[in-house]
Design a protein around this motif. Structure first.
Motif, PDB file in Angstrom:
ATOM      1  N   PRO A 155       0.797  -1.325   0.045  1.00  0.00           N
ATOM      2  CA  PRO A 155       0.157   0.076  -0.011  1.00  0.00           C
ATOM      3  C   PRO A 155       0.938   1.460   0.083  1.00  0.00           C
ATOM      4  N   ALA A 156       1.895   1.116   0.675  1.00  0.00           N
ATOM      5  CA  ALA A 156       2.683   2.619   1.002  1.00  0.00           C
ATOM      6  C   ALA A 156       3.610   2.567  -0.477  1.00  0.00           C
ATOM      7  N   PHE A 157       4.054   1.411  -0.819  1.00  0.00           N
ATOM      8  CA  PHE A 157       4.903   1.480  -2.202  1.00  0.00           C
ATOM      9  C   PHE A 157       4.201   2.141  -3.170  1.00  0.00           C
ATOM     10  N   TRP A 158       2.664   1.541  -3.385  1.00  0.00           N
ATOM     11  CA  TRP A 158       1.963   1.990  -4.497  1.00  0.00           C
ATOM     12  C   TRP A 158       1.437   3.374  -4.481  1.00  0.00           C
ATOM     13  N   GLU A 159       1.473   3.799  -3.138  1.00  0.00           N
ATOM     14  CA  GLU A 159       1.240   5.328  -3.279  1.00  0.00           C
ATOM     15  C   GLU A 159       2.524   6.215  -3.505  1.00  0.00           C
ATOM     16  N   ALA A 160       3.616   5.831  -3.199  1.00  0.00           N
ATOM     17  CA  ALA A 160       4.719   6.400  -3.883  1.00  0.00           C
ATOM     18  C   ALA A 160       4.890   6.282  -5.274  1.00  0.00           C
ATOM     19  N   MET A 161       4.738   5.157  -5.771  1.00  0.00           N
ATOM     20  CA  MET A 161       4.577   4.929  -7.262  1.00  0.00           C
ATOM     21  C   MET A 161       3.777   5.980  -8.011  1.00  0.00           C
ATOM     22  N   GLU A 162       2.454   6.062  -7.311  1.00  0.00           N
ATOM     23  CA  GLU A 162       1.492   6.906  -8.032  1.00  0.00           C
ATOM     24  C   GLU A 162       1.717   8.348  -7.921  1.00  0.00           C
ATOM     25  N   ALA A 163       2.765   8.804  -6.852  1.00  0.00           N
ATOM     26  CA  ALA A 163       2.793  10.165  -6.834  1.00  0.00           C
ATOM     27  C   ALA A 163       4.361  10.552  -7.525  1.00  0.00           C
ATOM     28  N   LEU A 164       4.750   9.601  -8.293  1.00  0.00           N
ATOM     29  CA  LEU A 164       6.081  10.050  -9.108  1.00  0.00           C
ATOM     30  C   LEU A 164       5.561  11.324 -10.110  1.00  0.00           C
ATOM     31  N   ASN A 327      10.730  11.800   1.722  1.00  0.00           N
ATOM     32  CA  ASN A 327       9.385  11.548   2.479  1.00  0.00           C
ATOM     33  C   ASN A 327       9.586  10.221   3.196  1.00  0.00           C
ATOM     34  N   ALA A 328       8.700   9.911   3.924  1.00  0.00           N
ATOM     35  CA  ALA A 328       8.712   8.683   4.609  1.00  0.00           C
ATOM     36  C   ALA A 328       7.211   8.053   4.708  1.00  0.00           C
ATOM     37  N   ARG A 329       6.986   6.898   4.255  1.00  0.00           N
ATOM     38  CA  ARG A 329       5.513   6.499   4.320  1.00  0.00           C
ATOM     39  C   ARG A 329       5.607   5.391   5.385  1.00  0.00           C
ATOM     40  N   VAL A 330       4.686   5.479   6.224  1.00  0.00           N
ATOM     41  CA  VAL A 330       4.807   4.392   7.414  1.00  0.00           C
ATOM     42  C   VAL A 330       4.035   3.420   7.263  1.00  0.00           C
ATOM     43  N   VAL A 331       4.592   2.065   7.488  1.00  0.00           N
ATOM     44  CA  VAL A 331       4.021   0.595   7.417  1.00  0.00           C
ATOM     45  C   VAL A 331       3.247   0.352   8.551  1.00  0.00           C
ATOM     46  N   ARG A 332       2.139  -0.017   8.809  1.00  0.00           N
ATOM     47  CA  ARG A 332       1.670  -0.394  10.154  1.00  0.00           C
ATOM     48  C   ARG A 332       2.122  -1.597  10.681  1.00  0.00           C
ATOM     49  N   VAL A 333       2.244  -2.725   9.828  1.00  0.00           N
ATOM     50  CA  VAL A 333       2.937  -3.986  10.095  1.00  0.00           C
ATOM     51  C   VAL A 333       3.847  -4.526   9.194  1.00  0.00           C
ATOM     52  N   PRO A 334       4.969  -4.992   9.716  1.00  0.00           N
ATOM     53  CA  PRO A 334       5.556  -5.044  11.158  1.00  0.00           C
ATOM     54  C   PRO A 334       5.783  -3.920  11.515  1.00  0.00           C
ATOM     55  N   ALA A 335       6.300  -3.820  12.734  1.00  0.00           N
ATOM     56  CA  ALA A 335       6.195  -2.487  13.770  1.00  0.00           C
ATOM     57  C   ALA A 335       7.527  -1.839  13.186  1.00  0.00           C
ATOM     58  N   ASP A 336       7.761  -0.684  13.365  1.00  0.00           N
ATOM     59  CA  ASP A 336       8.720   0.183  12.943  1.00  0.00           C
ATOM     60  C   ASP A 336       9.168   0.036  11.597  1.00  0.00           C
ATOM     61  N   SER A 337       8.204  -0.157  10.512  1.00  0.00           N
ATOM     62  CA  SER A 337       8.395  -0.137   9.179  1.00  0.00           C
ATOM     63  C   SER A 337       8.111   0.861   8.394  1.00  0.00           C
ATOM     64  N   VAL A 338       8.853   1.330   7.553  1.00  0.00           N
ATOM     65  CA  VAL A 338       8.461   2.494   6.458  1.00  0.00           C
ATOM     66  C   VAL A 338       9.049   2.021   5.153  1.00  0.00           C
ATOM     67  N   VAL A 339       8.676   3.132   4.107  1.00  0.00           N
ATOM     68  CA  VAL A 339       8.963   3.188   2.835  1.00  0.00           C
ATOM     69  C   VAL A 339       9.749   4.613   2.467  1.00  0.00           C
ATOM     70  N   TYR A 340      10.889   4.522   2.463  1.00  0.00           N
ATOM     71  CA  TYR A 340      11.621   5.984   2.408  1.00  0.00           C
ATOM     72  C   TYR A 340      11.369   6.315   0.930  1.00  0.00           C
ATOM     73  N   GLU A 341      11.441   7.404   0.409  1.00  0.00           N
ATOM     74  CA  GLU A 341      11.339   7.969  -0.771  1.00  0.00           C
ATOM     75  C   GLU A 341      12.768   8.883  -1.103  1.00  0.00           C
ATOM     76  N   LEU A 342      13.640   8.327  -1.922  1.00  0.00           N
ATOM     77  CA  LEU A 342      14.830   9.234  -2.075  1.00  0.00           C
ATOM     78  C   LEU A 342      15.200   9.303  -3.512  1.00  0.00           C
ATOM     79  N   ALA A 343      15.980  10.465  -3.514  1.00  0.00           N
ATOM     80  CA  ALA A 343      16.405  11.038  -4.993  1.00  0.00           C
ATOM     81  C   ALA A 343      17.686  11.488  -4.931  1.00  0.00           C
TER      82      ALA A 343
END
Length: 343
Positions: A155-164, A327-343
Motif C-alpha cells: 500500500p505504501a509502495f504504490w502510493e509512492a509510485m503513483e506520486a511520481l 518522504n517517509a511512508r509509515v507501514v503499520r505491520v511489521p512494527a517500525d517499518s517504513v518506505v523511504y522516498e529518496l532522490a
C-alpha cells in the motif's frame, strides 16, 4: 505417587502456561504448512474444509493433515467437528482471520528460518561464530516475503509510485527474491523494462520462472550479485526507478551502510527515485508486548550477526551517502517499518 503430585506446581498435570507455549510452537509450524498446501486459502474462501476430500484431491497424507488441523485447533485457528482423532470437517476458528493475515510471518519463521533457530544453542557460542555459521532457506523466505510485501509494504509502495511526477522506462529491484514486485510493476506499466538483482541463485531462478509465467519474461534481466558491492554494468545506467524492500538492513552497520548507499548512487547514475522499504529495530517495547514478527525478526538478525538500525539511525545516513530524503511512508505491520522516498 500420582501424576498430580509430582511437584510441578499449579499445572502439574501438564497443562498451563508451559503447555500453551509448547502447543503454540507446534501450531506455528502448522500455520506455515496449512498455507503452503493450500488449506488456508480454502478456509479463507469457503470457511470449511472436508479433510478427506481435500487430501484426496491434493494427494496429501490424511493422518498427518488431521494432526496439522489438531495443532491449529489448539490455538483457535480452526474448529474441528469433534474432539476425536477422526474429526474430518474443519471450520475457520475465532483466530483464523488474524492468523491468515499474518500467515507469511509464520512461514518466514518456521520454514525460512527453521535451521537458524534450531541451531541457536551452537550459534550463541562465540567459538562457533566463524565462516558460514548459519543457514536459512532463501526460497522459503522469498515465498514468505512476497506475501509480506503484498499486505504490509505494497500500500505504501504504490502510493509512492503513483506520486511520481515523471515517466520512466526502466526499473531495478534490489534483493528481488521471487520477482513478485517486478511482475507487479510490469502489469501496471506495460512499457517498462527492468532488472532483478539478488545474491541467491535459487531465488533468481524462481524469479525468472515466475515473471515468465506471468507473461513478462522478455522484459526483465536477472543479475546474481551482492547489491552492497555492485560492479559497473551498462544495464544499470538505464535505471530510473530503484526499489529495495526488506533487505536494506543488510547494508549496516553505519559506516558500511553509507559506503553501500554511495556505491548504489554511483552504480545507478540516472535513478530519479529510490524507494527503500525496510523494518527497523524497535525501541521501548517491553518483551511481553512485542507485536507479531518483531521478536522473531530481531532475534534472527542478532543470531546472524546482522546489525538492525532504528528508524532514527536510518534517517541519519541518507544525506551523507549522496541521497536526498523526500518522504517517509509509515507501514503499520511489521512494527517500525517504513518506505523511504529518496532522490
Amino acid at each position: 505417587m500420582t501424576a498430580h503430585a509430582t511437584g510441578f506446581g499449579p499445572s502439574s498435570d501438564g497443562t498451563g502456561l508451559s503447555a500453551d507455549i509448547f502447543n503454540s510452537t507446534v501450531a506455528g509450524f502448522a500455520i506455515a504448512a496449512a498455507w503452503e498446501v493450500g488449506a488456508f486459502d480454502v478456509l479463507n474462501d469457503r470457511g470449511v474444509i472436508d479433510v478427506p476430500a481435500f487430501c484426496e484431491k491434493h494427494n496429501l497424507h490424511l493422518p498427518s493433515m488431521r494432526s496439522m488441523f489438531a495443532a491449529l485447533g489448539s490455538a483457535g485457528v480452526v474448529v474441528r467437528d469433534s474432539a476425536g482423532d477422526g474429526a474430518d470437517t474443519v471450520r475457520a476458528g475465532s483466530a483464523f482471520a488474524e492468523v491468515y493475515r499474518d500467515k507469511a510471518f509464520f512461514h518466514w519463521l518456521t520454514i525460512g528460518c527453521a535451521e537458524l533457530f534450531a541451531n541457536m544453542p551452537g550459534i550463541v557460542r562465540n567459538e562457533n561464530r566463524v565462516g558460514g555459521f548459519y543457514r536459512r532457506n532463501a526460497v522459503a523466505i522469498s515465498y514468505a516475503c512476497k506475501d509480506i510485501n503484498r499486505h504490509s509494504f505494497d500500500p505504501a509502495f504504490w502510493e509512492a509510485m503513483e506520486a511520481l511526477d515523471f515517466d520512466f522506462g526502466t526499473v531495478a529491484d534490489l534483493g528481488c527474491g521471487s520477482g513478485g514486485r517486478l511482475a507487479q510493476i510490469a502489469s501496471r506499466y506495460p512499457n517498462v523494462q527492468g532488472i532483478g538483482i539478488d545474491i541467491a541463485p535459487d531465488a533468481l531462478r524462481d524469479a525468472a520462472e515466475n515473471v515468465a509465467a506471468e507473461g513478462f519474461g522478455g522484459r526483465f534481466d536477472f543479475i546474481e550479485a551482492d547489491v552492497r558491492d555492485l560492479a559497473p554494468d551498462p544495464r544499470l545506467e538505464k535505471v530510473e526507478v530503484l526499489t529495495c524492500f526488506m533487505m536494506g538492513h543488510d547494508f549496516w552497520p553505519r559506516e558500511r551502510c553509507v559506503a553501500s548507499l554511495r556505491r548504489l548512487r554511483e552504480a545507478f547514475p540516472n535513478v530519479r527515485r529510490f524507494l527503500l522499504g525496510d523494518t527497523a529495530r524497535t525501541t521501548g517495547i517491553p518483551d511481553r508486548d512485542k507485536p507479531v514478527f518483531t521478536l522473531a525478526f530481531e532475534t534472527a538478525h542478532d543470531l546472524m550477526g546482522v546489525y538492525l538500525p532504528t528508524l532514527a539511525e536510518w534517517e541519519g545516513v541518507f544525506e551523507e551517502s549522496g541521497w536526498r530524503f523526500l518522504n517517509a511512508r509509515v507501514v503499520r505491520v511489521p512494527a517500525d517499518s517504513v518506505v523511504y522516498e529518496l532522490a
